[in-house]
Design an enzyme around this catalytic site. Structure first.
Site, PDB file in Angstrom:
ATOM      1  N   GLU A 232      -2.782  -0.348  -6.837  1.00 39.98           N
ATOM      2  CA  GLU A 232      -3.171   0.514  -5.942  1.00 39.98           C
ATOM      3  C   GLU A 232      -4.484   1.122  -6.671  1.00 39.98           C
ATOM      4  O   GLU A 232      -4.131   1.808  -7.532  1.00 39.98           O
ATOM      5  CB  GLU A 232      -2.102   1.654  -5.701  1.00 39.98           C
ATOM      6  CG  GLU A 232      -1.004   1.139  -4.676  1.00 39.98           C
ATOM      7  CD  GLU A 232      -0.334   2.265  -3.857  1.00 39.98           C
ATOM      8  OE1 GLU A 232       0.807   1.958  -3.480  1.00 39.98           O
ATOM      9  OE2 GLU A 232      -0.944   3.083  -3.673  1.00 39.98           O
ATOM     10  N   CYS A 266      -7.817   9.279  -4.702  1.00 36.06           N
ATOM     11  CA  CYS A 266      -8.442   7.724  -4.059  1.00 36.06           C
ATOM     12  C   CYS A 266      -8.590   7.630  -2.584  1.00 36.06           C
ATOM     13  O   CYS A 266      -9.424   6.895  -2.273  1.00 36.06           O
ATOM     14  CB  CYS A 266      -7.233   6.712  -4.482  1.00 36.06           C
ATOM     15  SG  CYS A 266      -5.498   7.408  -3.718  1.00 36.06           S
TER      16      CYS A 266
END
Ligand code: NDP
Length: 519
Positions: A232, A266
């Site tokens: 990720e 993020c």
């Protein structure tokens, strides 16, 4: 070796942390592997009972956890309470309730005519020993999002926190003290070299969250070893604001989405494409909402000096390309810290600028006016990242249609990126945002592997497809092909059915005797 870090919030030394010697990493993995073999045999109800104890521990120690996260990252402690402490307690209850059903073996579909008297079940076995390598921006919540379901599914974990947040990492592991077999959840402390050594150790899966550059290295190393990995990675999220949007809500939502955790998220809003007919009004609202943010209370400092330099470089690049800095655009130095950066709004119209093309990971919101929806979608999709995106509009139907065209793992209409804290929904991206999934039962796809178990109660001496091969078997295969759709006409298909009926007894005879017949 010992390493130390200073608090970005206060500048004070946080106390030394012992780094794991590189040569010790393999031993931690070995202990985890030994513990895992027994853990996988523990009934699921007992595993749930053990892991569930951690929820109370999280909630009881809420303030202490939030304080430590604040000290190590600089984020306001209220953000740590909401996004890390409460969200993590929810992760435990979500998985504790769900996991038994999700891990239940299910019956596989096996056609009884073609494969008589056979039944199969798909079990979800643990992967084994998982290397968990985590970043510093959500140092408490991110590891727990994987640790909890991974342990419940019967895995062992060796966890490497970021060297920026080793104390929070240690605390995460301490929560499991006394509830797990020794060694099942190991921690290795240190920098990238320790992470790399862990990937090369005898692990069965690597779960990595971090930058795209490091994720690429981890994926390479896993490919060499032919072990799976979940990565990720970074993001450059776009928010699209349409002309009919509620501009107050959109401005407030975009500012929160861009500035939360000082933009070190993020899934932060890192690009805004707004319809030109409302661009001025919207931008003025964003500037006003940004000005109202209080340093230290609403937005903390950047966590590292390196991160501050990236933010400065991106804003400088935008300025050099003629962008207008409408608010902020400079550091804030206080007595406590030199890592502050003023929440910043930039008006920009350039796709190849660092502020638009690369992940900034700071409190900066770049706004670009676009002619129409098509231009907004085209520019939003013109990124190598694809983590989350948002569409702000009063027309939810239109929002849904646009959402389907956006290249992103999560799209929210009239909100941004908040779903990362919800245990029951999937989180993950496309492109250079990686392919890992956390949250929802889909997360079990990589934390377990399917094992098909088939029981055959057929007592015949031979199956149709076993030896001996014969002209009869060949004709049967061709007749089946015609029956299943290969026949040129209805008549040919009926002929094939008749052929199957005639050929089957012959084949049965061959199977009984073991001798092929000329036919
Ligand atoms: P990094 O990629 O720098 O580091 C991530 C982890 O990998 C750290 O523990 C790091 O150790 C370790 N590491 C470094 N080099 C190696 C290596 N060669 N092999 C194995 N491990 C290694 O990321 P950051 O910590 O700077 O985190 C910020 C990034 O994380 C941003 O890009 C952000 O977008 C992304 N992120 C993505 C999320 C998502 O869900 N998609 C969620 C949160 C963050 P050390 O730090 O000690 O050097």
């Amino acid at each position: 070796m010992v390493f130390a870090t200073k608090s970005p919030a206060t500048g004070k030394e946080l106390g030394a942390v012992e780094a794991t010697p590189l040569e010790d990493v393999a031993g931690v993995v070995r202990r985890a592997r030994a513990a895992q073999e027994k853990w996988a045999e523990v009934p699921i109800a007992k595993r749930i009972k053990a892991v569930s104890k951690v929820k109370k521990r999280i909630l009881e120690r809420a303030e202490e956890i939030a304080q430590l996260v604040h000290d190590e990252t600089g984020k306001p402690d209220v953000e740590a309470l909401l996004g890390e402490v409460l969200a993590s307690a929810d992760v435990v209850s979500y998985w504790a309730e769900l996991v038994t059903e999700e891990l239940e073996p299910f019956e596989a579909e096996i056609d009884a005519l073609s494969y008589p008297k056979k039944r199969g079940w798909v079990h979800r076995d643990p992967r084994g020993t998982i290397a968990l390598i985590m970043p510093w921006n959500f140092p408490f919540a991110l590891p727990l999002r994987t640790i909890v379901p991974a342990l419940l599914a019967g895995n062992a974990i060796v966890f490497k926190p970021s060297e920026i947040t080793p104390r929070t990492g240690e605390l995460v592991a301490q929560l499991f003290d006394g509830v797990l077999p020794d060694g099942l959840l190991g921690v290795v402390q240190g920098g990238g070299d320790v992470g790399a050594r862990l990937v090369d150790a005898d692990v069965d899966l690597v779960v990595f969250t971090g930058s795209t550059a490091t994720g690429r290295k981890v994926a390479h190393a896993c490919a060499e070893r032919l072990i799976p990995c979940s990565v990720e990675l970074g993001g450059k999220d776009a928010a699209i604001v349409l002309a009919d949007a509620d501009l107050d809500r959109a401005a407030n939502g975009v500012v929160w989405g861009a500035m939360m955790n000082a933009g070190q998220n993020c899934g932060a809003v890192e690009r805004v494409y707004v319809d030109k007919s409302v661009a001025d009004v919207f931008t003025a609202k964003v500037v006003a909402a940004t000005k109202a943010l209080r340093f230290g209370q609403d937005v903390g400092p950047l966590t590292t000096e390196a991160q501050r330099r990236v933010v400065e470089r991106h804003v400088a690049a935008a300025r050099a390309a003629g962008a207008e800095v409408l608010e902020g655009g400079e550091g804030i130095e206080s007595e406590a810290t030199a890592l502050g950066y003023r929440p910043t709004v930039v008006k920009i119209d350039a796709d190849d600028n660092a502020l638009i093309a690369d992940e900034t990971f700071g409190p900066v919101v770049p706004i670009t006016a676009v002619a129409d929806v098509e231009e907004a979608v085209r520019r939003a999709n013109a990124s190598r990242y694809g983590l989350t995106a948002s569409v702000w509009t009063a027309d939810v139907r239109l929002g849904e249609r646009l959402a389907r065209r956006l290249r992103a793992g999560v799209v929210t209409i009239n909100n941004h990126s908040f779903t990362g804290a919800i245990a029951s929904v999937p989180w993950g991206g496309v492109g250079e945002s990686g392919w890992g999934i956390t949250g929802s039962p889909l997360a079990l796809e990589h934390l377990t592997r399917p094992r098909l178990l088939v029981v055959d109660r057929n007592r015949a001496p031979r199956e149709t497809w076993w030896y001996p091969y014969s002209p009869t078997l060949r004709k049967l295969a061709l007749a089946f092909a015609a029956v299943r759709g290969g026949a040129a006409s209805l008549g040919a298909r009926i002929g094939a059915i008749i052929a199957v009926v005639g050929l089957l007894p012959k084949r049965m005879g061959e199977l009984k005797t073991g001798k092929p017949r000329e036919s």
